[in-house]
Write an enzyme that holds these catalytic residues in place. Structure first.
Site, PDB file in Angstrom:
ATOM      1  N   GLU B 317       0.847  -1.190   0.000  1.00 42.74           N
ATOM      2  CA  GLU B 317       0.000   0.000   0.000  1.00 42.74           C
ATOM      3  C   GLU B 317       0.884   1.243   0.000  1.00 42.74           C
ATOM      4  OE1 GLU B 317      -4.157  -1.095   1.821  1.00 42.74           O
ATOM      5  OE2 GLU B 317      -2.733  -0.788   3.449  1.00 42.74           O
ATOM      6  N   CYS B 335      -6.979   7.295   1.148  1.00 41.19           N
ATOM      7  CA  CYS B 335      -6.446   7.779   2.422  1.00 41.19           C
ATOM      8  C   CYS B 335      -5.051   8.377   2.265  1.00 41.19           C
ATOM      9  CB  CYS B 335      -6.382   6.642   3.447  1.00 41.19           C
ATOM     10  SG  CYS B 335      -7.968   6.273   4.209  1.00 41.19           S
ATOM     11  N   CYS B 401     -11.154   2.181   5.889  1.00 43.35           N
ATOM     12  CA  CYS B 401     -10.501   3.389   6.378  1.00 43.35           C
ATOM     13  C   CYS B 401     -10.877   4.611   5.543  1.00 43.35           C
ATOM     14  CB  CYS B 401      -8.982   3.208   6.390  1.00 43.35           C
ATOM     15  SG  CYS B 401      -8.313   2.557   4.847  1.00 43.35           S
ATOM     16  N   CYS B 402     -11.083   4.405   4.234  1.00 42.45           N
ATOM     17  CA  CYS B 402     -11.259   5.559   3.345  1.00 42.45           C
ATOM     18  C   CYS B 402     -12.593   6.287   3.495  1.00 42.45           C
ATOM     19  CB  CYS B 402     -11.033   5.143   1.896  1.00 42.45           C
ATOM     20  SG  CYS B 402      -9.397   4.434   1.589  1.00 42.45           S
TER      21      CYS B 402
END
Lengths: 637, 637
Positions: B317, B335, B401-402
């Protein structure tokens, strides 16, 4: 399409001698380095020991992978291909040490046969209960197929019949177990191979039951109810949990006559299509041959790499979708290119046709030959068309199908080059050689002198004991413009039939033909739907596809742009890799020296002239490690 | 580089109102759709229930993955980001229902705190023995960091101190456990976040111990003996068996002051660099700021996508190597683009500098905004620059998370747009808004009227109660040529300092500035080392990067070639997606109709004129599914 029959028979391996020239060198390296090297790897990896009666497999050899099988299940095929390669090599190049080594191994193989004819080291020693339990995945019939091919070659080379007889007994057992009769299993192998092997066994033995068994395997494939469904249920598995997800993987998604697009694992596909082509032409089955031709057309017009590689994806070792031909991730397995050559050879039995002959030449000189290093002792399993420098030939693989397959195809080049019928002698490949074929019961000798593929000048000298009328059919490659022919010094008009120049006459001893195939450097463009080649060109000269390697260039390969009007020369570089014709010219390179601290900007990169040097694709990764590209950006400043 | 200090402070969220225009619409959708949607997904996925005292985790929630952790460990952070988004939204847009929902949730969160100050649902309920056992992988401090940010926002929005106080107690506990003193652990979190959160906690509370703890975490990172080595050994694991293989993954491969190239997981990297920038400017630490600037320069000149995305690879990532910016496989996590915006905002605290402001604008308008559908209820996790039609926004993710990160950054755009000091009011972003900043204790109101980013005409009206001397610093984007400025109708020369036009004067109420930023369509070229963009152009207009989508084109996108001299127009299409400026022109397309049964040929494809239509990158995949490309082949016939 008219009803085909098997018109052309490939030259007997014993009848073609390749002493020098391009393929002479390749065969010499094959004999002196590859065949011994593969043998030592087979030995070191335990594969030869498996043929010992007292083989004690290790724990690792007993272990099964997540997919329910083990590569040990295919060990016999690796050994069989080596036996075949060694036998072929011995036909023209006697070698007492090799002959002794071969005889000892063949004796061991034959001694490994079970009393009922069964022969498989894994399922005899490690998993006797597994016999015939998983045709879908476990390669038993595939292994026996390779042993059959080995036995046929061994018989041709030595005249010995023990191995051939053993494999006939194995085939007899298989014909008892499998078939449509009462009590028989309607199975067939997940990896086609035995189908084409049984045809060779029929040719060698004359026993039509072997041909019938091949016909059964081909015809049964993909029928419903599906054998692999039933077989999976017998093992207590849900058929839909098949790890490869689709029966396209092994070409059993449909009966073969309903398959019109190439699909699945590329080696399996081309081995199957090879057997289909054989059967179509043996049986005069026009519909089946037309099916083969439809598959051929689909493959070569939508799914074949420019260097003759096939099978785009490493996930299924096979086909994906039309025009999906990425470069860096190209799988293009060496064995798949070999399988394509075998298929092309079988399609050519319908008669000279350069749609098949050109692909045979292309795949053999490029996608096959790239599979082996010039020193003959390391191999590519997959053959990408672009590399950033991290793809290299390896001395061996966990699944080493390619090295012995390379050894046998290189040894067998002579039988790919020539084919004959009563009235025709066809020359499919150009290479320095002597061939002898029987036409109308009379031996016709053909001597070919050429430095092909480096040069397109070919001199063919006919040798006959008494004058004989027949047609000499010479492939005029589709890549060639302006071919010309002289017969005994006189210009001869080219009379092309399906891309072969037919010269029909009563041939006299020492008649001489001079064929000139001009080989300018050509740029190749791909169909606009091939994304990976958009805006790019590949370079071809004669049958060879070229590539650029980083060590020959001052600028990163992706910075190269070849202007549409850039002149390209071809010259023999005797200092490079034993002598290669290299392509040179002046390209442009994007300059990065005026990009200080800038990643994106509104003005295009400035370009500067830079030398371009391309070498044959098959020879890449034989010098210093580095990046490689087949497709080069085209464009001006 | 002179010793920096924290010159500019971002506008207070309560002081910027965005009522209409481009960002007004985005914020309205964020309020009305995204924030409720994320809440319902948090609820449906069990994340809200985890804050109930009597939470009974399911077996799946207890299960650990192969890497030794579980995404349940990060659940608190997802909820925290939603709390922060909701709180920010409430500062300017009161909403009784949302306020009640927020209050109830915050009460639950606070009630979940352990008596000693610890707060983490997973390690309280599921794995109490795991507390602080794996800082490298288990995100405890990261989760607390997000809860701290949520508490700060909640306090700003509501004035309530319970949550803020709870998080201060949590920070106090952490400062007891971690540090260089006797009996303390010299640990720090594998996922940076708490570092920047503690700075916000210091700003909100005035308690310098929180700042000191942040400084400790930043300075301790990457020191030897390595904490993660020791921690792994305590767990009975071999440190070298770390699943991510290198401590570059979490930026602990070196002490931060020795890190000169961006590396590892992109979100972690940019959160860490954000905290480093904050600390450098708070402490006047020139060396640390210079280190941040070196990292910034490295990122933006070698590893940033043209639309502001960062982090090339899905494997880590994160970052790979310089100029490795592939399109189809671009990870460019939403993110990570948000983290880049946060980092840029912090770098701007050193003073107006468009090296930071331009990237803030670029990432926000493109790589961040692409992360959310125009309807606000589906999200991209990764943001490729090319797609064959199989990449679509999803309503939720296993690791979501985004979505809540998008919700909070869109809600917070006002604080990104303006910043102030005693003598300067900086405008970083152009958007229709009202802002109020305190300069020299006096409120300065700034009204911005514009339809930016669709148009570059911006009217700024100053509001002061009494005349006040200060500098208005307006970012003149690096993409803009020919910017012009009028003050109260009079042409004003542009006095640029680090890319900002500084207008220093004594401002009177209703003084008006008219800034014109011409926005022609621009072609962007990438550095020649960016392989994936070789021979291609991207289209930019103003701050927006454009792309082509298949549904607007008759030919496959890879067949498009944009001639170097093709005119390109930009026009507002009011019918498309609520109104977008689209770029139109005439491109060439390779024709495939003259490739019958041909895959490769020596003549280039013929081309035909074809209409080209490009839409803003952020808006792709909001209509019919299909292919997309940012980089378009350039070239003529």
């Amino acid at each position: 399409m008219s009803v085909p029959t098997r018109r052309l028979v490939p030259a007997d391996l014993r009848a073609v001698v390749i002493e020098d020239g391009f393929w002479g060198t390749r065969q010499q390296i094959n004999r002196e380095h590859t065949i011994p090297h593969v043998y030592s790897q087979l030995e070191a990896s335990g594969r030869l020991a498996a043929f010992a009666r007292d083989w004690q497999p290790t724990a690792a050899e007993r272990e099964r992978a997540a997919w329910g099988g083990s590569t040990v299940m295919f060990w016999d095929s690796d050994v069989a291909k080596w036996v075949e390669a060694a036998a072929i090599s011995l036909t023209c190049h006697p070698d007492a040490a090799l002959a002794a080594r071969l005889a000892a191994l063949v004796e061991q193989i034959v001694a490994r046969q079970e009393p009922d004819g069964y022969l498989n080291t894994y399922f005899t020693t490690i998993d006797p209960a597994g016999r015939w339990a998983n045709l879908r995945d476990w390669h038993e019939l595939y292994c026996i197929g390779h042993l059959i091919e080995a036995a046929v070659a061994h018989h041709q080379a030595t005249g010995d019949t023990a191995f051939l007889g053993a494999m006939q007994r194995a085939a007899t057992l298989i014909a008892e177990v499998f078939g449509t009769g009462p009590g028989q299993r309607r199975g067939y192998c997940g990896h086609p191979e035995i189908e084409l092997a049984l045809i060779r066994l029929w040719q060698a033995s004359g026993d039509a039951r072997h041909l019938a068994l091949s016909r059964y395997f081909v015809d049964e494939r993909g029928r419903q109810p599906h054998y692999y469904d039933e077989e999976a249920r017998r093992r207590g598995e849900a058929p839909e949990r098949f790890w490869a997800r689709s029966y396209e993987y092994n070409q059993s998604h449909l009966p073969v006559r309903q398959q019109h697009t190439v699909a699945g694992h590329a080696v399996r596909a081309a081995y199957l299509y090879s057997a289909m082509a054989d059967l179509a032409l043996i049986d005069g089955d026009a519909a089946l041959f037309e099916g083969c031709d439809t598959l051929w057309r689909h493959l070569t017009t939508t799914r074949m790499y420019v260097m003759g590689g096939i099978g785009t994806s490493r996930h299924n070792e096979g086909f994906t979708s039309d025009y999906d031909l990425p470069n860096e991730s190209a799988y293009a397995e060496t064995c798949a290119a070999i399988a394509l050559v075998l298929w092309a050879q079988r399609m050519l039995a319908a008669g000279p046709d350069r749609r098949y002959g050109d692909v045979l030449e292309l795949a053999l000189h490029n996608a096959v030959l790239s599979g082996v290093a010039l020193d003959g002792t390391s191999y590519f399993y997959d053959n990408p068309l672009a590399s950033d420098g991290d793809h290299h030939r390896q001395p061996w693989f966990a699944c080493p199908c390619c090295p012995p397959n390379l050894a046998r195809i290189i040894a067998a080049v002579g039988s790919l080059a020539y084919a004959g019928s009563d009235d025709t002698l066809a020359v499919h490949l150009y290479l320095a050689s002597h061939a002898t074929l029987l036409l109308q019961g009379q031996a016709v000798r053909l001597r070919q002198q050429t430095s092909y593929p480096w040069d397109g000048a070919i001199t063919l000298t006919v040798g006959v004991d008494t004058p004989l009328a027949f047609t000499l059919a010479l492939r005029i490659p589709g890549w060639c413009e302006g071919a010309s022919l002289r017969l005994n010094g006189m210009e001869q008009p080219l009379e092309l039939h399906n891309g072969y120049a037919h010269i029909h006459r009563t041939w006299h001893d020492a008649d001489q033909l001079q064929l000139a195939l001009p080989m300018p450097v050509t740029r190749l463009y791909a169909h606009p739907a091939v994304r990976a080649a958009a805006g790019r060109v590949a370079l071809r000269r004669g049958p060879l596809i070229y590539c650029v390697e980083q060590l020959d260039h001052q600028v990163p390969l992706d910075a190269l742009r070849l202007p549409a009007d850039a002149a390209l020369d071809a010259n023999l570089d005797t200092t490079m890799l034993g002598g290669m014709v290299v392509i040179t010219g002046t390209a442009l390179a994007c300059r990065s020296d005026d990009w200080p601290d800038t990643l994106y900007r509104p003005t295009p990169p400035r370009v500067a002239a830079t030398p371009l040097r391309a070498i044959p694709y098959f020879a890449w990764d034989n010098r210093q490690s580095g990046a490689m590209r087949v497709w080069i950006s085209e464009g001006g400043p």
